[in-house]
Design a protein around this motif. Structure first.
Motif, PDB file in Angstrom:
ATOM      1  N   ILE A 156      40.028 -28.038  72.718  1.00 48.21           N
ATOM      2  CA  ILE A 156      40.447 -27.250  71.568  1.00 48.21           C
ATOM      3  C   ILE A 156      39.562 -26.003  71.533  1.00 48.21           C
ATOM      4  CG2 ILE A 156      40.534 -27.107  69.047  1.00 48.21           C
ATOM      5  CD1 ILE A 156      42.770 -28.784  70.174  1.00 48.21           C
ATOM      6  N   SER A 172      43.954 -24.061  75.132  1.00 49.53           N
ATOM      7  CA  SER A 172      43.512 -25.402  74.701  1.00 49.53           C
ATOM      8  C   SER A 172      44.199 -26.448  75.584  1.00 49.53           C
ATOM      9  CB  SER A 172      43.847 -25.617  73.216  1.00 49.53           C
ATOM     10  OG  SER A 172      43.015 -24.829  72.395  1.00 49.53           O
ATOM     11  N   TRP A 181      40.741 -31.775  64.255  1.00 45.67           N
ATOM     12  CA  TRP A 181      40.463 -32.251  65.603  1.00 45.67           C
ATOM     13  C   TRP A 181      39.073 -32.853  65.637  1.00 45.67           C
ATOM     14  CZ3 TRP A 181      44.864 -31.555  68.321  1.00 45.67           C
ATOM     15  CH2 TRP A 181      45.729 -30.531  67.910  1.00 45.67           C
ATOM     16  N   LEU A 226      46.308 -24.203  65.680  1.00 41.71           N
ATOM     17  CA  LEU A 226      46.768 -23.822  67.016  1.00 41.71           C
ATOM     18  C   LEU A 226      48.094 -23.108  66.877  1.00 41.71           C
ATOM     19  CD1 LEU A 226      46.062 -26.735  69.526  1.00 41.71           C
ATOM     20  CD2 LEU A 226      44.633 -24.784  68.925  1.00 41.71           C
TER      21      LEU A 226
END
Length: 392
Positions: free
Chosen positions: A209, A218, A127, A96
């Motif tokens: 996500i 996200s 994740w 991210l």
């Protein structure tokens, strides 16, 4: 909503690691030191950048917490955590990145508005959660759908938090339905990060996500999901996180002329060295950093120069802890994740070290920040430069 509340002040915000570099206290926005960032492929949760737009929400009744899916569908439905956990669980390693990463350097060319991030508003994590495509099937939307029978073409995620930019309303953003329903896009309803339950700063109990896309999409602290005909009309989709040319300023800006930014461009930065470094004597210098490209595009190479960009050599690249060489389009590579690069060089005099990356589509970082300067200071992907001085 039941089980999840949004405080009106910051008195109940969670504790944070004392070594974080705080760019804003209220709302809390902070990043790790660059050397800590590039020390591991998976970013520890405590050193993963914190990006908030208001006080951090609080879960007061996890059993009653649910996400309501509604809009242009025939069967609206509320999903409790037990429902989401019954769906197949997937682990997705994804980087991210805040769209404002490296904004501070862009401001040195000409001042921009926004949180003053250095190079660490980025992180790589594992994740875990349910695929959004599976959750949408529960309300009658088949995999790989482009439109619902009622005309829904976008999926809007609405948070529970309170943002001044939304006049006290919640943060929200959207992605196209075809992306949301495509299992290969790996969009998650995530409830774990690096093998542990999400922490409050990172969206507990549930967040979205969207791999390969700027972090602004996200959405954390998920409250509801809406199937809508047009993209989200919220502030952060329509009046922020858009890329304008250098000729646009706050006097002539017209937000309607640009699409919301989604995929992030090719990016790399040196993390093992400061902007200015002083060596006691000439010698070897280790150059480490990260490189990543949006949309699942792998990194083809990272080029390093120790003479300000006159000549170049290629750095080594790695993912995971494996000794297997990284191959950009290999099925065993993490397609949504960064690579770490490393090189060594003999430094004999005052100089500028530069790094730039190239992805598998041949996209390369622009040489100078002036060419991509924009009024919001987003997507500074120019060559990353650090300076070396010899102190005798």
């Amino acid at each position: 909503m039941p089980g999840l509340t949004a405080p009106s002040d910051y008195n109940q915000d969670p504790p944070r690691h004392p070594q974080l570099l705080v760019n804003s206290k209220e709302p809390f926005n902070a990043e790790p030191h660059r050397t800590a960032l590039v020390s591991s492929y998976i970013t520890p949760v405590e050193f993963f950048y914190k990006r908030n737009h208001g006080p951090v929400p609080i879960v007061d009744d996890i059993d009653n917490y649910n996400v309501f899916i509604s809009g242009l569908i025939e069967n609206p439905k509320g999903l409790y955590m037990k429902d989401i956990r019954k769906l197949p669980k997937y682990n997705v390693t994804a980087t991210l990145q805040c769209a404002g990463n490296r904004r501070t350097a862009m401001s040195k060319t000409k001042m921009v508005k926004g949180v003053g991030w250095d190079i660490s508003a980025i992180g790589n994590a594992v994740w875990a959660g349910a695929k959004l495509a599976d959750a949408l099937e529960l309300v009658g939307i088949p995999k790989c759908s482009h439109v619902t029978p009622s005309g829904g073409k976008h999926v809007e995620f609405v948070s529970i938090d309170k943002c001044k930019e939304e006049n006290g309303g919640p943060y929200k953003a959207s992605i196209p339905l075809c992306q949301a329903t495509n299992p290969e896009a790996d969009v998650l309803l995530a409830y774990e990060m690096n093998g542990e339950t999400l922490e409050r700063d990172h969206g507990y109990p549930l967040r979205v996500i969207v791999p390969g896309v700027i972090g602004a999409r996200s959405v954390k602290w998920l409250d509801s999901i809406n199937i809508i005909a047009k993209e989200c009309q919220g502030f952060f989709m329509q009046k922020d996180y858009k890329m304008f040319p250098p000729s646009v300023n706050w006097d002539n800006i017209d937000w309607s002329t640009r699409r919301p930014q989604m995929d992030f461009p090719i990016q790399c930065a040196i993390g093992s060295l400061e902007d200015v470094n002083k060596l006691v004597e000439p010698g070897k210098v280790t150059i480490k950093g990260y490189a990543v490209s949006g949309g699942g595009r792998g990194i083809e190479r990272v080029d390093v120069s120790i003479d300000g960009g006159k000549t170049w050599f290629e750095a080594s690249k790695s993912q995971k802890a494996s000794t297997t060489p990284y191959i950009s389009d290999d099925e065993n590579s993490d397609k949504w994740a960064w690579v770490l690069f490393e090189a060594e060089a003999d430094i004999s005099r005052r100089t500028e070290i530069v790094a730039k990356a190239v992805d598998i589509a041949g996209n390369v970082q622009p040489e100078n920040v002036e060419f991509i300067w924009n009024v919001r200071g987003i997507l500074n992907t120019s060559w990353h430069r650090v300076h070396i001085e010899i102190v005798r």
